[in-house]
Write a protein that holds these residues in place. Structure first.
Motif, mmCIF file in Angstrom:
data_model
loop_
_atom_site.group_PDB
_atom_site.id
_atom_site.type_symbol
_atom_site.label_atom_id
_atom_site.label_comp_id
_atom_site.label_asym_id
_atom_site.label_seq_id
_atom_site.Cartn_x
_atom_site.Cartn_y
_atom_site.Cartn_z
ATOM 1 N N SER A 23 1.744 4.437 -7.541
ATOM 2 C CA SER A 23 2.379 3.159 -7.448
ATOM 3 C C SER A 23 2.782 3.069 -6.041
ATOM 4 N N LEU A 24 3.366 4.038 -5.475
ATOM 5 C CA LEU A 24 3.976 3.664 -4.054
ATOM 6 C C LEU A 24 2.794 3.242 -2.788
ATOM 7 N N ARG A 25 1.542 4.378 -3.174
ATOM 8 C CA ARG A 25 0.431 3.931 -2.266
ATOM 9 C C ARG A 25 -0.141 2.492 -2.468
ATOM 10 N N ASP A 26 -0.378 2.253 -3.817
ATOM 11 C CA ASP A 26 -0.886 0.988 -3.911
ATOM 12 C C ASP A 26 -0.039 -0.211 -3.323
ATOM 13 N N ARG A 27 1.319 -0.090 -3.604
ATOM 14 C CA ARG A 27 2.034 -1.357 -2.931
ATOM 15 C C ARG A 27 1.831 -1.270 -1.322
ATOM 16 N N ALA A 28 1.774 -0.261 -0.975
ATOM 17 C CA ALA A 28 1.461 -0.095 0.634
ATOM 18 C C ALA A 28 0.139 -0.504 0.903
ATOM 19 N N GLN A 29 -0.851 -0.077 0.286
ATOM 20 C CA GLN A 29 -2.200 -0.556 0.456
ATOM 21 C C GLN A 29 -2.224 -2.125 0.400
ATOM 22 N N LYS A 30 -1.579 -2.766 -0.552
ATOM 23 C CA LYS A 30 -1.604 -3.958 -1.006
ATOM 24 C C LYS A 30 -1.088 -4.794 0.505
#
Length: 140
Positions: free
Chosen positions: A91-98
């Motif tokens: 979830s954290l990686r996904d937010r950062a990648q967005k």
């Protein structure tokens, strides 16, 4: 995040100190810091970055100052991801990648710079030293 971003722009003559403080709030390990709080700080950074094109004196310095600190910020995010549950890390990686995709769409940084940040974020823990302090996962 909105109020903090407005403060950053209102006080943009101090952009160097403010940008350093924002990045330090992410990079420096803090006991009890949740992934939701970490994400909020990352969103603040991104909002200030987006609005750094305004005409306020000093606002344009935010981009340069953040660019200097973002490799450390993304290294810290990767360390945090290594120390939390796989679901919270995804979830954290996904937010950062967005955010990285948004910065690419805004042409904020050179493409190779954002790709480097993404590579740092997605780097596996065996290629980095273990994190000094874990961050507590929280719904975000």
């Amino acid at each position: 995040v909105l109020q903090a971003m407005a403060f950053c722009l209102d006080c943009s003559v101090a952009s160097q100190e403010i940008s350093q403080r924002i990045c330090a709030s992410i990079v420096e390990a803090q006991p009890g810091l949740t992934t939701a709080q970490l994400s909020a700080r990352l969103l603040l950074l991104s909002d200030v970055l987006f609005n750094s094109h305004c005409t306020k004196p000093g606002a344009s310095m935010y981009r340069r100052m953040f660019q200097e600190s973002l490799p450390d910020v993304f290294e810290r995010l990767a360390e945090v991801c290594d120390g939390i549950s796989p679901l919270a890390a995804a979830s954290l990686r996904d937010r950062a990648q967005k955010l990285l995709r948004a910065w690419s769409e805004w042409s904020t940084f050179a493409p190779q710079f954002t790709k480097g940040l993404e590579a740092t974020l997605c780097c596996r823990g065996s290629q980095r030293p273990s994190p000094e302090h874990a961050v507590k996962a929280a719904d975000g």
